[in-house]
Design a protein around this motif. Sequence first.
Motif, short mmCIF file in Angstrom:
data_model
loop_
_atom_site.label_atom_id
_atom_site.label_comp_id
_atom_site.label_asym_id
_atom_site.label_seq_id
_atom_site.Cartn_x
_atom_site.Cartn_y
_atom_site.Cartn_z
N PRO A 20 0.95 -1.33 -0.04
CA PRO A 20 0.11 -0.09 0.20
C PRO A 20 0.69 1.25 -0.04
CG PRO A 20 -0.21 -1.17 2.09
CD PRO A 20 0.53 -2.16 1.21
N PHE A 21 0.50 2.37 -0.48
CA PHE A 21 1.29 3.42 -0.81
C PHE A 21 1.78 4.20 0.43
CE2 PHE A 21 3.20 6.07 -3.66
CZ PHE A 21 2.88 7.45 -3.39
N GLY A 22 0.94 4.10 1.56
CA GLY A 22 1.46 4.62 2.80
C GLY A 22 2.57 3.95 3.14
N LEU A 23 2.66 2.75 3.27
CA LEU A 23 3.95 1.91 3.66
C LEU A 23 5.05 2.35 2.59
CD1 LEU A 23 2.90 -1.69 4.84
CD2 LEU A 23 4.12 -0.01 6.13
N VAL A 24 4.73 2.41 1.52
CA VAL A 24 5.65 2.82 0.56
C VAL A 24 6.41 4.14 0.94
CG1 VAL A 24 6.28 3.44 -1.94
CG2 VAL A 24 4.79 1.34 -1.41
N LEU A 25 5.60 5.13 1.07
CA LEU A 25 6.08 6.39 1.25
C LEU A 25 7.07 6.21 2.80
CD1 LEU A 25 3.42 9.00 0.55
CD2 LEU A 25 5.33 8.69 -0.70
N LEU A 26 6.41 5.66 3.59
CA LEU A 26 7.35 5.50 4.70
C LEU A 26 8.83 5.03 4.59
CD1 LEU A 26 6.21 6.23 7.64
CD2 LEU A 26 6.11 3.88 8.23
N ALA A 27 8.72 3.74 3.75
CA ALA A 27 10.06 3.32 3.48
C ALA A 27 10.84 4.11 2.78
CB ALA A 27 9.82 1.96 2.59
N ALA A 28 10.24 5.09 1.80
CA ALA A 28 10.66 6.01 0.88
C ALA A 28 11.60 7.00 1.93
CB ALA A 28 9.98 6.55 0.21
N MET A 29 10.94 7.21 3.18
CA MET A 29 11.77 8.24 3.84
C MET A 29 12.78 7.45 4.94
SD MET A 29 9.02 11.07 4.76
CE MET A 29 7.83 10.00 5.69
N LEU A 30 12.42 6.41 5.13
CA LEU A 30 13.34 5.61 6.14
C LEU A 30 14.60 5.12 5.56
CD1 LEU A 30 10.77 3.46 8.35
CD2 LEU A 30 12.00 5.67 9.10
N VAL A 31 14.28 4.62 4.21
CA VAL A 31 15.78 4.08 3.88
C VAL A 31 16.79 5.11 3.66
CG1 VAL A 31 16.86 2.77 1.93
CG2 VAL A 31 14.53 2.24 2.95
N GLY B 212 11.34 12.02 -4.02
CA GLY B 212 11.71 11.09 -5.02
C GLY B 212 10.57 9.98 -5.22
N ALA B 213 10.09 9.54 -3.86
CA ALA B 213 9.04 8.60 -4.20
C ALA B 213 7.62 9.21 -4.75
CB ALA B 213 8.44 8.10 -2.86
N LEU B 214 7.41 10.58 -4.34
CA LEU B 214 6.35 11.02 -5.02
C LEU B 214 6.40 11.35 -6.35
CD1 LEU B 214 5.35 13.56 -1.99
CD2 LEU B 214 3.88 11.66 -2.88
N ASN B 215 7.60 11.65 -6.78
CA ASN B 215 7.81 12.13 -8.23
C ASN B 215 7.78 10.72 -9.03
OD1 ASN B 215 8.50 13.39 -10.47
ND2 ASN B 215 10.67 12.84 -10.24
N ALA B 216 8.12 9.62 -8.27
CA ALA B 216 8.36 8.20 -9.14
C ALA B 216 6.98 8.19 -9.48
CB ALA B 216 9.00 7.20 -8.41
N HIS B 217 6.07 8.08 -8.53
CA HIS B 217 4.63 7.74 -8.66
C HIS B 217 3.68 8.64 -9.57
CE1 HIS B 217 6.04 4.86 -5.77
NE2 HIS B 217 4.97 4.12 -6.19
N SER C 256 10.10 0.90 -15.20
CA SER C 256 8.82 1.80 -15.95
C SER C 256 7.54 1.09 -15.77
CB SER C 256 9.09 1.59 -17.46
OG SER C 256 9.30 0.31 -17.94
N GLY C 257 6.69 1.89 -16.07
CA GLY C 257 5.14 1.12 -15.68
C GLY C 257 5.03 1.49 -14.20
N ILE C 258 5.45 2.34 -13.63
CA ILE C 258 5.09 2.54 -12.12
C ILE C 258 3.62 3.23 -12.18
CG2 ILE C 258 5.62 3.93 -9.89
CD1 ILE C 258 8.43 4.08 -11.31
N PRO C 259 2.68 2.44 -11.61
CA PRO C 259 1.30 3.36 -11.48
C PRO C 259 1.31 4.50 -10.87
CG PRO C 259 1.69 1.61 -9.67
CD PRO C 259 2.78 1.55 -10.48
N GLU C 260 0.44 5.32 -11.26
CA GLU C 260 0.12 6.70 -10.79
C GLU C 260 -0.50 6.64 -9.29
OE1 GLU C 260 -1.22 9.09 -13.36
OE2 GLU C 260 -1.94 10.81 -11.77
N ARG C 261 0.22 6.96 -8.26
CA ARG C 261 -0.42 7.27 -7.00
C ARG C 261 -0.20 8.54 -6.37
NH1 ARG C 261 0.21 1.53 -5.55
NH2 ARG C 261 -1.54 0.72 -7.46
N GLY C 262 -0.84 8.65 -5.39
CA GLY C 262 -0.64 9.98 -4.84
C GLY C 262 -1.18 11.07 -5.61
N GLY C 263 -1.02 12.40 -5.58
CA GLY C 263 -1.43 13.32 -6.28
C GLY C 263 -1.27 14.80 -5.67
N PHE C 264 -2.37 15.68 -6.16
CA PHE C 264 -2.10 16.87 -5.62
C PHE C 264 -2.16 17.27 -4.22
CE2 PHE C 264 -2.30 21.47 -6.84
CZ PHE C 264 -2.92 21.88 -5.88
N ALA C 265 -3.07 16.66 -3.67
CA ALA C 265 -3.41 16.75 -2.28
C ALA C 265 -2.05 16.40 -1.43
CB ALA C 265 -4.78 15.92 -1.73
N LEU C 266 -1.71 15.04 -1.71
CA LEU C 266 -0.82 14.43 -1.04
C LEU C 266 0.85 15.39 -1.25
CD1 LEU C 266 0.02 12.16 0.87
CD2 LEU C 266 0.57 10.91 -1.07
#
Lengths: 295, 282, 378
Positions: free
Chosen positions: B62-73, B191-196, B121-131
């Motif tokens: 899930p995207f929330g976990l992904v964002l967390l990891a993207a900050m922790l690593v 970086g994570a927000l941009n990738a998605h 490639s093929g990273i699905p679109e997640r997050g958005g303006f609000a996030l």
Amino acid sequence: MLAQQLVNGIISGAIYALFALGFTLMFGVLRVINLTYGLYFSAGALIALLAVQRLSWPLYAAIPAAILASGTLALFLDHMLLAPLRRARAPELASLMVTLGATLVLYSLLASPLALGTEIRRFPPGVIGGAAIEFLSVRISLTQILILATTLAAVLALTGLMQNTRLGLAVRAIAENAAVAQLMGIDQARHLHFVSFLSGALAATAGILIGLNFNAIQPYMGETMMLKGFAVIILGGLGNIRGALIAGLFLGVLETLTAGYIASSLKDATGFVLLVLTLWWRPTGLFGRATEGRA
Amino acid sequence: MTMLDDFFWTYQGVIYALGINGLLGLSIYVVLSIGQLSLGQAAFMGIGAYTSALLTLKLALPFGLVLLAAMLVPALFALVVGGPTLRLSGVYLALATIGLGEVLRIFFLNAPLTGGALGLSGIPERGGFALIFGSLALALAGLVAIGRSSIGRAMDAMREDELAASTIGVDLPVYKLAALTVSAMLAGLAGALNAHVSSFIGPNDYGFDAAVTILSFALLGGIASPFGPVLGAALLTILPEALRPLHDFRLVVNGLVIVVAVLFMPRGLLAWRMPRIGARID
Amino acid sequence: MAMKLVRALALASLGLAIGVPVSAQNKEPVTIGAIEILTGPNNKYGLAIKNGFDLALAEVNESGGVLGGRPLVIAYEDSAGSKEQAINAARQLIGAKKVPLLLGPTLSNEMFAAGPVANQRKIPIVGTSTTANGITAIGPYVFRTSLPEADVVPVTLRTAKEKFGISKVAVMYGNDDAFTKSAYDVMKAALDKLGIEILATETFGSKDTDFSPQLTKIKSLNPDAIVVSALVEAGSGILLGKKALGFPASVRVIGGNGLNAPKVAEIAGEAADGTLVGSPWFIDKADPANQKFVAAYKAKYGTNPDQFAAQAFDTLHIVAKAIDAAGETDPEKIRDALGGQRYQGVMGPFAFTPDRDPADTSGVVVLEMRNGGFQILK
């Protein structure tokens, strides 16, 4: 194979050293990360090429002209961009920023279709012969010998200038402590302009030689050299001429041996790993003096 | 699609970039505001981008976990390399961080896991303006709050004179490491927000050029307050797009703007400093 | 201040949206979009492609345009080689200019970024120069008219094996560029399939100028040939380095699409002689359509066309025919019409596979570099 690889490495290293000479001067004396340095490298090669191609000058006239032109460009940029910031006592980062902007402007001017475009060019064939010497199992071309000779000559000349002339003494004084040097009556502005000119000229010399040796001249050629240049001047110590030579040769040989015997994909990483390790364990480089920690 | 929807879709790239580059501007602000010229933001951004993309693509987390990891690593990475690196200062620190960034880029280029030169490639679109803009607002608010507190005072002291700061009891290594870690987390998030929202990332996006661009956000906008780099990021993001009609002269004008701005405003556009809570000594 | 800018941009695009005609008027121009690299490094590819498009565009409009007399217009946007800008350009063209079809982008990297954007909005996008693996897999609106490496390289290698008895090679490829890396994957697979032994695999960076460490190592292994996946800069550098190190002339370089450019001979001179390259097109192809194209190109631009220009030229004609077949500027109809197009062009006979790749590979020839120019290998 080892012998040839060592020769490859030494030539490659000589090029790094030649590039680093002007870079270490600029860095060590002017104390600014000058991103325009790579430009003088490209400009030298391009101006020499244009002189040969468009004006039909012979090589022995084109080369000095290009070197002088590049040095003048460096002087001009220093005068227009960096001197005002020095006078205004602007933060160190402002110099970095302004050279960044200048780099963007000048590279795109050089590369625009109006001027030269991004095409790779070469010197007309036959401008410098492809002759080579072979002995034992090793092959060196004429241009490569020229590179080696020029690098050594440049190092000797520069060392002589710095150690044995009043000009060199003044420059070293400024590098040591600019404020005190000013108090002693040394005209900072004039000497810094001179150092800029010299750096630009040295960069151009390196660019021309590489252009001749590898026959691939394009406006952005200075960019990639700069990153390797950082590694060389840190390893050798900022402002240290002998250090630049030794560090350059060392990097060239290490890179070549890594590519030849370990993996060619790691070749570029060699310089950066060396850079980081040097900074972690001996930031002033192999030959630098420890000038940190003055309270 | 309504007119506004259309407009938003057309300029989505630029709009999102405003937010993401704002985060990157804050990321470098954190280290610059204590006087550390650390240029590792692009590398941390890359770590965050690759970590998040791999987690989404291979493990479908899930995207929330992904964002967390993207900050922790990236934070972990910062803790590990921070030690030896932060003993350096000024230009040496800058070069060390650039060197580390390049080593990382070469790693991304050669490791089979990261797809090499072909990237992911093929990273699905997640997050958005609000996030994106929500994160930016939160980070901004946080940094403003810190800046107005006693921590902010310590940071200012460090920036002005490290030696003096240490004599009045500012624990230098802790502050430096904390700043680097926070900087890494912000950059990793960006970086994570941009990738998605880009569907495709490659190793060459996170090298020396990117590091210098991020630096230019802060330098153009000024580092007297967190708003400076965000402003600088916004201007430098919009400029290339606004100059589109100029075609060949785009980059030239872009560079000229930077040169002129620095020559006439060496301390950046926004020299306004935040008032601090508590006693004023001037 | 940011809000003012946003509002200004909103008004501007509003104006553009209203300006575009809603229903097909009789002589209103039909505008399609093109994203190419027009500035910065690599712009030589983009400019060659633009030239090819413009030449074909002039021909289409001279013979009456599309959809019964409407002139065809191409709106160009520059990506400058940056994938962010390619994405922004795609959004501009689709969202603001409302084009029913996109041409380009130039590089495979850019297509991976911009293709999904066009695909999401159901606008057909046609790559004329993107040859990496997986391009058309992006989605059902992504087409390409450039023959992928996977169709050309095996032909070259097989010909080399049969003609010169090549049984062991060394391979070099640029590992920091998606195109050269992808072409390497194809080369490796083809070499394995043909049973040719790979003695060593060396890498380099696209901006490298010194290849002596890799070449020295390769020389000591005595390969029959060196298979190289590189763009023009590095490729010619390798050829020059090979000569400088004194390789025997019988050890040829076999290249992928990146070496398929006359520029290689310009830079490497004599050192380029003997290089083998597979190409879907060749400037001296004898058929009248090709000769007419070459003459027209030379007359208009003063230089010889390359394969990028040739592919662009054919593609624009194919697209124009598809628009006519669709009967209106509806992207969905154009996409359907595109899939079924058959065309005889300077590249030879053309049709799309069901996966929207070029179907016909009969035009592939193996070329050899001799005296500064490519000739058909005899």
